[in-house]
Write an enzyme that holds these catalytic residues in place. Structure first.
Site, mmCIF file in Angstrom:
data_model
loop_
_atom_site.group_PDB
_atom_site.id
_atom_site.type_symbol
_atom_site.label_atom_id
_atom_site.label_comp_id
_atom_site.label_asym_id
_atom_site.label_seq_id
_atom_site.Cartn_x
_atom_site.Cartn_y
_atom_site.Cartn_z
ATOM 1 N N CYS A 95 -14.428 1.853 -6.173
ATOM 2 C CA CYS A 95 -13.155 1.567 -6.850
ATOM 3 C C CYS A 95 -13.249 2.014 -8.299
ATOM 4 C CB CYS A 95 -12.878 0.068 -6.783
ATOM 5 S SG CYS A 95 -11.350 -0.430 -7.586
ATOM 6 N N HIS A 137 -7.382 -0.650 0.988
ATOM 7 C CA HIS A 137 -7.999 -0.946 -0.313
ATOM 8 C C HIS A 137 -6.928 -0.990 -1.415
ATOM 9 C CE1 HIS A 137 -11.362 -0.217 -3.363
ATOM 10 N NE2 HIS A 137 -10.269 0.077 -4.063
ATOM 11 N N GLU A 138 -6.038 -0.006 -1.411
ATOM 12 C CA GLU A 138 -5.013 0.078 -2.479
ATOM 13 C C GLU A 138 -3.953 -1.005 -2.327
ATOM 14 O OE1 GLU A 138 -5.804 1.749 -4.958
ATOM 15 O OE2 GLU A 138 -7.342 2.968 -4.014
ATOM 16 N N HIS A 141 -5.030 -4.117 -3.871
ATOM 17 C CA HIS A 141 -4.827 -4.149 -5.332
ATOM 18 C C HIS A 141 -3.439 -4.701 -5.676
ATOM 19 C CE1 HIS A 141 -8.288 -2.332 -7.263
ATOM 20 N NE2 HIS A 141 -8.290 -1.298 -6.432
HETATM 21 C C1 Y12 Z 1 -13.267 3.999 0.263
HETATM 22 C C2 Y12 Z 1 -12.203 3.140 0.211
HETATM 23 C C3 Y12 Z 1 -11.233 3.269 -0.725
HETATM 24 C C4 Y12 Z 1 -11.285 4.280 -1.644
HETATM 25 C C5 Y12 Z 1 -10.176 4.501 -2.603
HETATM 26 C C6 Y12 Z 1 -10.309 4.096 -3.986
HETATM 27 N N1 Y12 Z 1 -11.559 4.392 -4.644
HETATM 28 C C7 Y12 Z 1 -11.822 5.468 -5.404
HETATM 29 O O1 Y12 Z 1 -11.046 6.381 -5.504
HETATM 30 C C8 Y12 Z 1 -13.117 5.414 -6.136
HETATM 31 C C9 Y12 Z 1 -13.493 6.332 -6.983
HETATM 32 C C10 Y12 Z 1 -14.713 6.286 -7.777
HETATM 33 C C11 Y12 Z 1 -15.003 7.353 -8.623
HETATM 34 C C12 Y12 Z 1 -16.139 7.356 -9.419
HETATM 35 O O2 Y12 Z 1 -16.416 8.420 -10.254
HETATM 36 C C13 Y12 Z 1 -16.052 8.365 -11.592
HETATM 37 O O3 Y12 Z 1 -15.564 7.381 -12.064
HETATM 38 C C14 Y12 Z 1 -16.251 9.592 -12.370
HETATM 39 C C15 Y12 Z 1 -17.029 6.315 -9.350
HETATM 40 O O4 Y12 Z 1 -18.228 6.453 -10.067
HETATM 41 C C16 Y12 Z 1 -18.473 5.784 -11.201
HETATM 42 O O5 Y12 Z 1 -17.734 4.933 -11.564
HETATM 43 C C17 Y12 Z 1 -19.709 6.123 -11.921
HETATM 44 C C18 Y12 Z 1 -16.750 5.241 -8.520
HETATM 45 C C19 Y12 Z 1 -15.591 5.218 -7.741
HETATM 46 C C20 Y12 Z 1 -12.385 5.134 -1.636
HETATM 47 C C21 Y12 Z 1 -13.362 4.990 -0.668
HETATM 48 CO CO CO Z 2 -9.794 0.079 -6.120
#
Ligand code: Y12
Ligand code: CO
Length: 175
Positions: A95, A137-138, A141
């Site tokens: 997330c 997941h969203e 939120h």
């Molecule tokens: C499984 C279930 C739901 C989702 C959707 C929402 N989550 C994301 O989009 C997560 C993104 C994410 C990106 C990251 O990278 C950066 O911030 C650059 C991350 O890494 C760090 O925070 C270091 C963590 C999560 C996705 C999958």
């Molecule tokens: Co999230």
């Protein structure tokens, strides 16, 4: 519109988002501004409350078979409601509001979602795989629920300890 990602444990993330009634320029500006925030932070899903707007709005951009994200595959959901869910699946979730943490979470395998697009047109999608998990997941939120709320007591304790350490380390390395 200057948007910043709200991070756990900010109480803002616990707010319940409000149903959108006006499909106007303000909504379009919010949706347009959310997209670069999500893409520039390597996200595949972002709810409006994560950028401090308590509206029932979320965006999703699932990578294709070449693991690439294309704006053509952007899904914008306004006032989404899950109308049917079947099966069970476990997926390692992350997330943008809980940086650096990934945990296995149990969800429904297939969901049917009714929602509106940015112009108020009603849509229905039956989602499988990562899209299904990301939608659930969203939508959580929008109800003030985070994926870490679904952890067992012991995993949650471990997460809280590690997250505090992560925040401390990040603050000491900040310029
Ligand atoms: C499984 C279930 C739901 C989702 C959707 C929402 N989550 C994301 O989009 C997560 C993104 C994410 C990106 C990251 O990278 C950066 O911030 C650059 C991350 O890494 C760090 O925070 C270091 C963590 C999560 C996705 C999958
Ligand atoms: Co999230």
């Amino acid at each position: 519109m200057n948007l910043k990602i709200v991070e756990y444990p900010d109480k803002k993330l616990r707010e319940k988002s409000v149903k959108v009634e006006k499909f106007d320029e303000e909504l379009h500006k919010l949706l347009d501004a959310m997209y670069p925030v999500m893409i520039n932070t390597n996200g595949i899903g972002l709810a409006a409350i994560q950028v401090a707007h308590a509206k029932q709005v979320l965006i999703l951009n699932i990578p294709d078979e070449n693991d690439e994200q294309s704006e053509d595959n952007l899904i914008e959901m306004v006032n989404p409601v899950i109308t049917n869910e079947t099966g069970e699946t476990t997926y390692q979730e992350g997330c943008l509001s809980v940086p650096s943490f990934y945990e296995d979470i149990n969800r429904s395998e297939v969901v049917t979602v009714n929602y509106q697009d940015r112009d108020g047109n009603t849509k229905t999608v039956e989602a499988h795989g990562l899209l299904s998990v990301a939608i659930q997941h969203e939508i959580d939120h929008l109800n003030g629920v985070l994926f870490v709320d679904k952890l067992s007591y012991s995993r949650r304790k471990k997460f809280e300890k590690e997250y505090k350490k992560f925040q401390k380390e990040r603050n000491t390395t900040k310029k």
